[in-house]
Design a protein around this motif. Structure first.
Motif, mmCIF file in Angstrom:
data_model
loop_
_atom_site.group_PDB
_atom_site.id
_atom_site.type_symbol
_atom_site.label_atom_id
_atom_site.label_comp_id
_atom_site.label_asym_id
_atom_site.label_seq_id
_atom_site.Cartn_x
_atom_site.Cartn_y
_atom_site.Cartn_z
ATOM 1 N N ASP A 5 -26.078 29.942 14.692
ATOM 2 C CA ASP A 5 -24.774 29.218 14.435
ATOM 3 C C ASP A 5 -23.689 30.431 14.379
ATOM 4 O OD1 ASP A 5 -22.816 27.539 14.314
ATOM 5 O OD2 ASP A 5 -23.477 27.003 12.091
ATOM 6 N N VAL A 6 -23.457 31.020 15.480
ATOM 7 C CA VAL A 6 -22.293 32.192 15.707
ATOM 8 C C VAL A 6 -21.253 31.775 16.719
ATOM 9 C CG1 VAL A 6 -21.852 34.649 15.954
ATOM 10 C CG2 VAL A 6 -24.069 33.892 14.907
ATOM 11 N N PRO A 7 -20.138 31.903 16.379
ATOM 12 C CA PRO A 7 -18.948 31.507 17.589
ATOM 13 C C PRO A 7 -19.477 32.367 18.649
ATOM 14 C CG PRO A 7 -18.252 31.645 15.515
ATOM 15 C CD PRO A 7 -19.432 32.006 15.300
ATOM 16 N N PRO A 8 -19.293 31.838 19.989
ATOM 17 C CA PRO A 8 -19.265 32.968 21.292
ATOM 18 C C PRO A 8 -18.175 33.586 21.207
ATOM 19 C CG PRO A 8 -18.499 30.646 21.739
ATOM 20 C CD PRO A 8 -18.978 30.497 20.325
ATOM 21 N N PRO A 9 -18.206 34.930 21.859
ATOM 22 C CA PRO A 9 -17.203 35.726 22.080
ATOM 23 C C PRO A 9 -16.324 35.399 22.915
ATOM 24 C CG PRO A 9 -19.137 36.431 23.240
ATOM 25 C CD PRO A 9 -19.811 35.394 22.261
ATOM 26 N N ASP A 10 -14.984 35.853 22.754
ATOM 27 C CA ASP A 10 -14.084 35.549 23.773
ATOM 28 C C ASP A 10 -14.042 36.143 24.981
ATOM 29 O OD1 ASP A 10 -13.190 38.023 23.471
ATOM 30 O OD2 ASP A 10 -11.685 37.634 21.710
ATOM 31 N N SER A 11 -13.296 35.880 25.988
ATOM 32 C CA SER A 11 -13.517 36.598 27.403
ATOM 33 C C SER A 11 -13.543 37.785 27.298
ATOM 34 C CB SER A 11 -12.222 35.815 28.235
ATOM 35 O OG SER A 11 -12.496 36.354 29.527
ATOM 36 N N ALA A 12 -12.491 38.690 26.571
ATOM 37 C CA ALA A 12 -12.454 40.027 26.696
ATOM 38 C C ALA A 12 -13.733 40.699 26.158
ATOM 39 C CB ALA A 12 -11.137 40.552 25.583
ATOM 40 N N ALA A 13 -14.408 39.766 24.921
ATOM 41 C CA ALA A 13 -15.577 40.528 24.285
ATOM 42 C C ALA A 13 -16.759 40.563 25.266
ATOM 43 C CB ALA A 13 -15.641 40.136 23.102
ATOM 44 N N ARG A 14 -16.737 39.010 25.888
ATOM 45 C CA ARG A 14 -18.109 39.027 26.954
ATOM 46 C C ARG A 14 -17.736 40.214 28.026
ATOM 47 N NH1 ARG A 14 -17.490 32.473 27.938
ATOM 48 N NH2 ARG A 14 -17.279 32.071 25.512
ATOM 49 N N GLU B 201 -22.228 34.119 33.649
ATOM 50 C CA GLU B 201 -21.414 33.224 32.614
ATOM 51 C C GLU B 201 -22.141 33.388 31.320
ATOM 52 O OE1 GLU B 201 -23.411 28.971 33.461
ATOM 53 O OE2 GLU B 201 -21.302 29.265 34.119
ATOM 54 N N TRP B 202 -21.420 33.149 30.206
ATOM 55 C CA TRP B 202 -21.979 33.209 28.910
ATOM 56 C C TRP B 202 -22.907 31.856 28.623
ATOM 57 C CZ3 TRP B 202 -22.673 35.821 24.663
ATOM 58 C CH2 TRP B 202 -22.971 35.367 23.468
ATOM 59 N N ALA B 203 -23.923 32.074 28.063
ATOM 60 C CA ALA B 203 -25.132 31.278 27.732
ATOM 61 C C ALA B 203 -25.283 31.060 26.269
ATOM 62 C CB ALA B 203 -26.526 31.652 28.149
ATOM 63 N N ARG B 204 -25.442 32.055 25.650
ATOM 64 C CA ARG B 204 -25.764 31.625 23.875
ATOM 65 C C ARG B 204 -26.065 33.114 23.392
ATOM 66 N NH1 ARG B 204 -30.068 30.606 27.022
ATOM 67 N NH2 ARG B 204 -32.029 31.740 26.330
ATOM 68 N N TRP B 205 -26.093 32.912 22.048
ATOM 69 C CA TRP B 205 -26.604 33.882 20.972
ATOM 70 C C TRP B 205 -27.951 33.692 21.148
ATOM 71 C CZ3 TRP B 205 -23.955 38.161 20.433
ATOM 72 C CH2 TRP B 205 -22.417 37.951 20.338
ATOM 73 N N GLN B 206 -28.939 34.433 20.680
ATOM 74 C CA GLN B 206 -30.435 34.523 20.389
ATOM 75 C C GLN B 206 -30.697 35.544 19.820
ATOM 76 O OE1 GLN B 206 -32.471 32.801 23.566
ATOM 77 N NE2 GLN B 206 -34.622 33.632 22.598
ATOM 78 N N THR B 207 -31.684 35.383 18.911
ATOM 79 C CA THR B 207 -32.354 36.172 17.968
ATOM 80 C C THR B 207 -33.369 37.087 18.574
ATOM 81 O OG1 THR B 207 -31.867 34.951 16.085
ATOM 82 C CG2 THR B 207 -33.518 36.848 15.722
#
Length: 358
Positions: free
Chosen positions: A105-114, A210-216
């Protein structure tokens, strides 16, 4: 660069499959449904062999992570045959995202961070991978198939181990040395050391990322997961397949060669761009003799000559092909092959000399 999936099918006479399992046969289920199924069969005291047969006909719609797999094995206490089928399900599920509840449950990074993460990954592949020393390693492969076996009065189509192989691989001058003497039959892959990463990154920027998700990760680290699609026009994913029949009345054995478009995911360390995992799924047509062709490579830190490097530690290849007898006569679905590859015994390639006293 060549991503190769080659399959030599052995012609067999298929008789007829055990009666279909009504509750989980040839269906795709979630992790929650799988757990409910396992507990119900345990309560019904179903035998280990029967449960294994049922699990062999199941596919997952979600990724069964190593942590969740361990939990399922602990909570259900199933037998060794069913445990093996459950682990094969876990391997084959790596191409799907995990259940929503397992996504951090972490907010996705913004476009620049991606963009920074992706540029770091490109830099990693183009520079750090070039610093790998010449080395040798052992490639251990376990091959599973669901071809019918006669274990009683009626044959079964349970996914089972058909062969194991061990061979030494060499990495020299920045590339894996192809083993032209290899005679391994069945499902084979090549390109885990660098080429697959360079090619996918190059191909994907000709398609869509494209961004998908965070994962452990398996070690508990937070990974950035990106989804990519590559059109056929930009693809370097090669499939070589032999052999298949176009109809039961045609005895000719045909080969199939294709360079399909593909899609997949790439798992990255958000701070360094180091690649943790990559998955590829070929986009095949319904009329193709190969229905599914997938490859996944897991990377990790290994010691080579006293230094730590990121190298492949595990590979998974899944292929499903049309088999006229299995589908039209026995009605058991597609012929399935799974390879589990482990890369072990990394050691530096080089020579030493010394002067011996007279």
């Amino acid at each position: 660069m060549k991503l190769l999936t080659a399959l030599r099918r052995v012609t067999i006479l298929l008789a007829f499959l055990l009666s279909a399992v009504p509750d989980l046969a040839q269906v795709s289920v979630t992790i929650a449904q799988l757990l409910q199924f396992l507990k119900s069969k345990q309560a019904a005291k179903e035998s280990d062999a029967d449960l294994a047969d049922r699990l062999s006909s199941v596919s997952l719609s979600e990724q069964l992570t190593s942590a969740t797999l361990s939990r399922l094995l602990t909570e259900t206490s199933i037998g060794p045959k069913a445990s093996e089928q459950l682990q094969l399900l876990a391997f084959a599920s790596v191409f799907f995202p995990p259940p929503r509840a397992e996504v951090p449950d972490v907010p996705p990074p913004d476009s620049a961070a991606r963009q920074r993460v992706l540029f770091a990954a490109v830099s990693y592949v183009n520079t750090t991978l070039q610093l790998l020393p010449d080395f040798l390693a052992t490639r251990t492969t376990l091959s599973f198939e669901n071809t019918l076996v006669q274990t009683g009065p009626r044959p079964k189509a349970t996914l089972h181990l058909v062969r194991g192989s061990h061979r030494e691989i060499a990495y020299r001058n920045g590339r894996e040395v192809a083993d032209t003497a290899s005679t391994d039959s069945g499902l084979n892959t090549w390109g885990e050391f660098g080429p697959i990463l360079k090619t996918v990154l190059a191909d994907s920027f000709m398609g869509n990322v494209e961004w998908a998700r965070w994962q452990t990760s398996q070690t508990g680290a937070l990974l950035a997961v990106f989804r990519f699609t590559v059109p056929q026009s930009a693809s370097h994913y090669l499939i070589d397949f032999c052999c298949y029949q176009k109809s039961e009345d045609d005895p000719v054995q045909y080969s199939f060669h294709a360079k399909p478009g593909y899609r997949g995911e790439i798992y990255l360390d958000p701070a360094t761009g180091v690649i943790d995992r990559i998955t590829l799924h070929a986009e095949l047509a319904d009329a193709d003799p190969v229905a599914i062709s997938e490859i996944a490579v897991q990377y990790g830190y290994v010691d080579i000559g006293g230094k730590s490097y990121v190298c492949p530690i595990q590979g998974i290849a899944v292929t499903e092909v049309h088999n006229l007898r299995m589908e039209s006569v026995d009605g058991v679905g597609l012929e399935k092959h799974i390879n589990i590859v482990h890369f072990l015994n990394y050691h530096k390639f080089g020579s030493t000399s010394r002067i011996l006293p007279k």
